[in-house]
Design a protein around this motif. Sequence first.
Motif, PDB file in Angstrom:
ATOM      1  N   MET A  17       0.843  -1.198   0.000  1.00 12.02           N
ATOM      2  CA  MET A  17       0.000   0.000   0.000  1.00 12.02           C
ATOM      3  C   MET A  17       0.880   1.251   0.000  1.00 12.02           C
ATOM      4  O   MET A  17       1.993   1.249   0.526  1.00 12.02           O
ATOM      5  N   ILE A  18       0.398   2.307  -0.613  1.00  7.71           N
ATOM      6  CA  ILE A  18       1.151   3.551  -0.706  1.00  7.71           C
ATOM      7  C   ILE A  18       1.270   4.186   0.690  1.00  7.71           C
ATOM      8  O   ILE A  18       0.304   4.228   1.457  1.00  7.71           O
ATOM      9  N   LYS A  19       2.449   4.686   0.977  1.00  4.12           N
ATOM     10  CA  LYS A  19       2.714   5.319   2.290  1.00  4.12           C
ATOM     11  C   LYS A  19       2.315   6.791   2.227  1.00  4.12           C
ATOM     12  O   LYS A  19       3.130   7.687   2.030  1.00  4.12           O
ATOM     13  N   TYR A  20       1.032   7.050   2.399  1.00  3.25           N
ATOM     14  CA  TYR A  20       0.521   8.417   2.264  1.00  3.25           C
ATOM     15  C   TYR A  20       1.086   9.336   3.349  1.00  3.25           C
ATOM     16  O   TYR A  20       1.445  10.496   3.079  1.00  3.25           O
ATOM     17  N   ARG A  21       1.151   8.856   4.626  1.00  8.46           N
ATOM     18  CA  ARG A  21       1.629   9.690   5.735  1.00  8.46           C
ATOM     19  C   ARG A  21       3.085  10.103   5.498  1.00  8.46           C
ATOM     20  O   ARG A  21       3.446  11.270   5.660  1.00  8.46           O
ATOM     21  N   GLU A  22       3.909   9.153   5.047  1.00  8.60           N
ATOM     22  CA  GLU A  22       5.317   9.453   4.827  1.00  8.60           C
ATOM     23  C   GLU A  22       5.495  10.442   3.675  1.00  8.60           C
ATOM     24  O   GLU A  22       6.346  11.334   3.718  1.00  8.60           O
ATOM     25  N   ILE A  23       4.665  10.291   2.631  1.00  7.12           N
ATOM     26  CA  ILE A  23       4.758  11.210   1.490  1.00  7.12           C
ATOM     27  C   ILE A  23       4.429  12.624   1.920  1.00  7.12           C
ATOM     28  O   ILE A  23       5.141  13.592   1.589  1.00  7.12           O
ATOM     29  N   LEU A  24       3.336  12.788   2.695  1.00  9.20           N
ATOM     30  CA  LEU A  24       2.945  14.134   3.141  1.00  9.20           C
ATOM     31  C   LEU A  24       3.967  14.708   4.105  1.00  9.20           C
ATOM     32  O   LEU A  24       4.246  15.926   4.090  1.00  9.20           O
ATOM     33  N   ARG A  25       4.574  13.865   4.944  1.00  8.88           N
ATOM     34  CA  ARG A  25       5.567  14.367   5.920  1.00  8.88           C
ATOM     35  C   ARG A  25       6.811  14.873   5.179  1.00  8.88           C
ATOM     36  O   ARG A  25       7.302  15.982   5.455  1.00  8.88           O
ATOM     37  N   LEU A  26       7.318  14.093   4.258  1.00 14.00           N
ATOM     38  CA  LEU A  26       8.517  14.501   3.530  1.00 14.00           C
ATOM     39  C   LEU A  26       8.247  15.723   2.656  1.00 14.00           C
ATOM     40  O   LEU A  26       9.111  16.603   2.494  1.00 14.00           O
TER      41      LEU A  26
ATOM     42  N   LEU B  69      -6.264   7.877   4.880  1.00 13.15           N
ATOM     43  CA  LEU B  69      -5.872   8.871   3.878  1.00 13.15           C
ATOM     44  C   LEU B  69      -6.289   8.437   2.460  1.00 13.15           C
ATOM     45  O   LEU B  69      -6.676   9.265   1.623  1.00 13.15           O
ATOM     46  N   GLN B  70      -6.236   7.133   2.175  1.00 14.66           N
ATOM     47  CA  GLN B  70      -6.669   6.649   0.860  1.00 14.66           C
ATOM     48  C   GLN B  70      -8.162   6.895   0.666  1.00 14.66           C
ATOM     49  O   GLN B  70      -8.603   7.314  -0.404  1.00 14.66           O
ATOM     50  N   GLU B  71      -8.951   6.646   1.740  1.00 17.80           N
ATOM     51  CA  GLU B  71     -10.382   6.891   1.641  1.00 17.80           C
ATOM     52  C   GLU B  71     -10.672   8.372   1.437  1.00 17.80           C
ATOM     53  O   GLU B  71     -11.617   8.746   0.733  1.00 17.80           O
ATOM     54  N   LEU B  72      -9.823   9.236   2.057  1.00 17.13           N
ATOM     55  CA  LEU B  72     -10.051  10.667   1.956  1.00 17.13           C
ATOM     56  C   LEU B  72      -9.569  11.226   0.610  1.00 17.13           C
ATOM     57  O   LEU B  72     -10.276  12.015  -0.021  1.00 17.13           O
TER      58      LEU B  72
ATOM     59  N   PHE C 201      -8.435   9.382  -2.253  1.00 16.67           N
ATOM     60  CA  PHE C 201      -8.809   8.615  -3.438  1.00 16.67           C
ATOM     61  C   PHE C 201     -10.002   7.716  -3.122  1.00 16.67           C
ATOM     62  O   PHE C 201      -9.867   6.495  -2.992  1.00 16.67           O
ATOM     63  N   PRO C 202     -11.183   8.293  -3.005  1.00 16.45           N
ATOM     64  CA  PRO C 202     -12.357   7.476  -2.653  1.00 16.45           C
ATOM     65  C   PRO C 202     -12.703   6.445  -3.736  1.00 16.45           C
ATOM     66  O   PRO C 202     -13.254   5.396  -3.439  1.00 16.45           O
ATOM     67  N   GLU C 203     -12.366   6.748  -5.005  1.00 15.61           N
ATOM     68  CA  GLU C 203     -12.717   5.797  -6.062  1.00 15.61           C
ATOM     69  C   GLU C 203     -11.932   4.505  -5.950  1.00 15.61           C
ATOM     70  O   GLU C 203     -12.395   3.436  -6.325  1.00 15.61           O
ATOM     71  N   LYS C 204     -10.693   4.582  -5.383  1.00 17.77           N
ATOM     72  CA  LYS C 204      -9.910   3.373  -5.194  1.00 17.77           C
ATOM     73  C   LYS C 204     -10.440   2.542  -4.039  1.00 17.77           C
ATOM     74  O   LYS C 204     -10.307   1.319  -4.036  1.00 17.77           O
ATOM     75  N   HIS C 205     -11.000   3.211  -3.079  1.00 22.28           N
ATOM     76  CA  HIS C 205     -11.510   2.501  -1.909  1.00 22.28           C
ATOM     77  C   HIS C 205     -12.851   1.845  -2.194  1.00 22.28           C
ATOM     78  O   HIS C 205     -13.223   0.865  -1.553  1.00 22.28           O
ATOM     79  N   ALA C 206     -13.567   2.387  -3.187  1.00 22.14           N
ATOM     80  CA  ALA C 206     -14.893   1.851  -3.477  1.00 22.14           C
ATOM     81  C   ALA C 206     -14.782   0.420  -3.994  1.00 22.14           C
ATOM     82  O   ALA C 206     -13.865   0.067  -4.717  1.00 22.14           O
ATOM     83  N   SER C 207     -15.713  -0.378  -3.609  1.00 23.34           N
ATOM     84  CA  SER C 207     -15.730  -1.774  -4.050  1.00 23.34           C
ATOM     85  C   SER C 207     -16.101  -1.847  -5.525  1.00 23.34           C
ATOM     86  O   SER C 207     -16.841  -1.010  -6.042  1.00 23.34           O
ATOM     87  N   PHE C 208     -15.617  -2.845  -6.239  1.00 24.41           N
ATOM     88  CA  PHE C 208     -15.934  -3.004  -7.632  1.00 24.41           C
ATOM     89  C   PHE C 208     -17.417  -3.276  -7.850  1.00 24.41           C
ATOM     90  O   PHE C 208     -17.933  -3.107  -8.937  1.00 24.41           O
ATOM     91  N   ASP C 209     -18.090  -3.699  -6.815  1.00 25.20           N
ATOM     92  CA  ASP C 209     -19.516  -3.951  -6.943  1.00 25.20           C
ATOM     93  C   ASP C 209     -20.278  -2.668  -7.213  1.00 25.20           C
ATOM     94  O   ASP C 209     -21.383  -2.697  -7.751  1.00 25.20           O
ATOM     95  N   PHE C 210     -19.716  -1.544  -6.802  1.00 24.06           N
ATOM     96  CA  PHE C 210     -20.382  -0.268  -7.003  1.00 24.06           C
ATOM     97  C   PHE C 210     -20.047   0.344  -8.363  1.00 24.06           C
ATOM     98  O   PHE C 210     -20.595   1.375  -8.712  1.00 24.06           O
ATOM     99  N   ARG C 211     -19.141  -0.275  -9.094  1.00 23.38           N
ATOM    100  CA  ARG C 211     -18.772   0.248 -10.403  1.00 23.38           C
ATOM    101  C   ARG C 211     -19.697  -0.322 -11.476  1.00 23.38           C
ATOM    102  O   ARG C 211     -20.273  -1.387 -11.329  1.00 23.38           O
ATOM    103  N   LYS C 212     -19.775   0.403 -12.571  1.00 23.20           N
ATOM    104  CA  LYS C 212     -20.621  -0.014 -13.680  1.00 23.20           C
ATOM    105  C   LYS C 212     -19.931  -1.163 -14.414  1.00 23.20           C
ATOM    106  O   LYS C 212     -18.869  -0.993 -15.012  1.00 23.20           O
ATOM    107  N   LYS C 213     -20.523  -2.332 -14.379  1.00 21.84           N
ATOM    108  CA  LYS C 213     -19.915  -3.486 -15.032  1.00 21.84           C
ATOM    109  C   LYS C 213     -20.120  -3.401 -16.543  1.00 21.84           C
ATOM    110  O   LYS C 213     -21.234  -3.140 -17.007  1.00 21.84           O
TER     111      LYS C 213
END
Length: 516
Positions: free
Chosen positions: A1-10, A56-59, A61-73
């Motif tokens: 997973m991407i290290k969002y906290r470390e990226i923002l800190r640096l 931070l990912q939910e905040l 990049f919400p589209e990445k957190h969303a389940s594929f079930d909610f996407r248009k198949k």
Amino acid sequence: MIKYREILRLHAQGISQRGIASSTSNSRTTIREVVKRSEERNTKWPLDEGVTDQDLQELLFPEKHASFDFRKKPDCEYIHKELAKPGVNLTLLWEEYSLNCQSNEEIPYSYRQFCRVYHDYARKTKATMRIKRKPGELLEVDWAGKTMSIKDELTGENIPVYIFVSALPCSQYAYVEGFLSMNAESWISAHIHAFQFYRGVPRVIVPDNLKTGVVKASKYEPIIHKGYQEMAEHYHTTIVPARVRHPKDKASAESTVGHISTWIIASLRNQEFFSLKELNDAVKGKLAEFNNKPFQKKQGSRHTAFKEEEHFALTPLPAASYEIATWQVATVQYDYHIEVDKMFYSVPYDYVKYVVDIRVNRSIVEVFYKGLRIASHKKIKGRLGQFETLPEHMPKEHKQYIDFDTSYVRQWGEKAGPNMLITINSILASYRVEKQALKSCLGLIKLADQHSVDRVEKACERALMYTTRPTLTSIKTILKNGQDKLPVTLEKESPKEVKPNPYGFTRGAEYYGGKK
């Protein structure tokens, strides 16, 4: 997973994106997107200690957190159908799918996931995947490297049989047939039989650079054999030869040749055949087994894949099959004839010493000059050396000679004058052989060309005064002496007095034509 906290800190410490990427093992593109989203969401360092990378990912990049079930198949059946059309690919369909989702305020799949969904669908439910090959687009053709043979019943000699192989890349549906030679006629016949087997015609034919199909190989402008090109035009298809030494340009045919060598040629190696038909019947049976053999890694077989996935995309067959024709090149000789299979056919005499193209089929011989047809003849059959000459192809002088017969000279005599006609009829009646009479009449016509028709007419009139059966020689004598120019007078001789002769048996001067 991407290290969002470390990226923002640096980033808050002023470290460059290159440095942050090196420290967190993420790409600079990812760093750039995280920083951009944090500024848009007004999320800056320092963060609360309870905020995790997942939060931070939910905040950010919400589209990445969303389940594929909610996407248009995506509609995979629609995608599979559209991919059969020329020029349509997955990238175009994903763009259309994404725009449709945006207009309906739905979340689309990414392109990678979109392709993965279609691949899974096609692999499980369809026999073919239309990614690299369109159905009905290509037909790859070739001669198999290995040959079969038939045995001569009289001598026992093995006669080689060459195997033609064609394959449709999309469904891998194959056609195989044996021929006694690899000439142009066999090559074109094989294509015609393949089209009949497929019950349709592909848009493009991909052959090898063999001489019977390609006169001159070229990467950009290959020269196709005339008969082969004519066949393609009849079936409304296109010939695109594979590049020289690039077998991958027709990989399906090369692969099918390998399978055919094992499945058909090798499996029939222990059987003896005494006719080409017998061999092809056996090949036909093995070919049916080969096409109906189930795929190992997907559902269906070549036959079902062709029937369900490709046959609909082929162009329908024309009303009539192509009639095989061969092309030759010849020079028109001085007698305005060209030679085809030891037979001679005329062309217009204006083309003497010109190089012409000759198209020969089963019943017609056609002659072309720079693409323009200048002559057409019914094919001569029978003994060799026969001539077929059309009068309209002959010079005027030769045509007159051919038309020279009794009716011709009589018609000429009627136009020349009554005395000329009487003389001609007399000459025709005086010979037992017609050719001899015509020869004399021809001499009379030549005299008219030399001296004039009027003089010959008067000469005939004077000749008829002396005899009822004038000859060509007498007419010539009159013209030579100029007697035709003298006035014609009929002198009536008074009857001579006949004196009685006491000597009845005495013959006088009158008897011998003399004078007293």
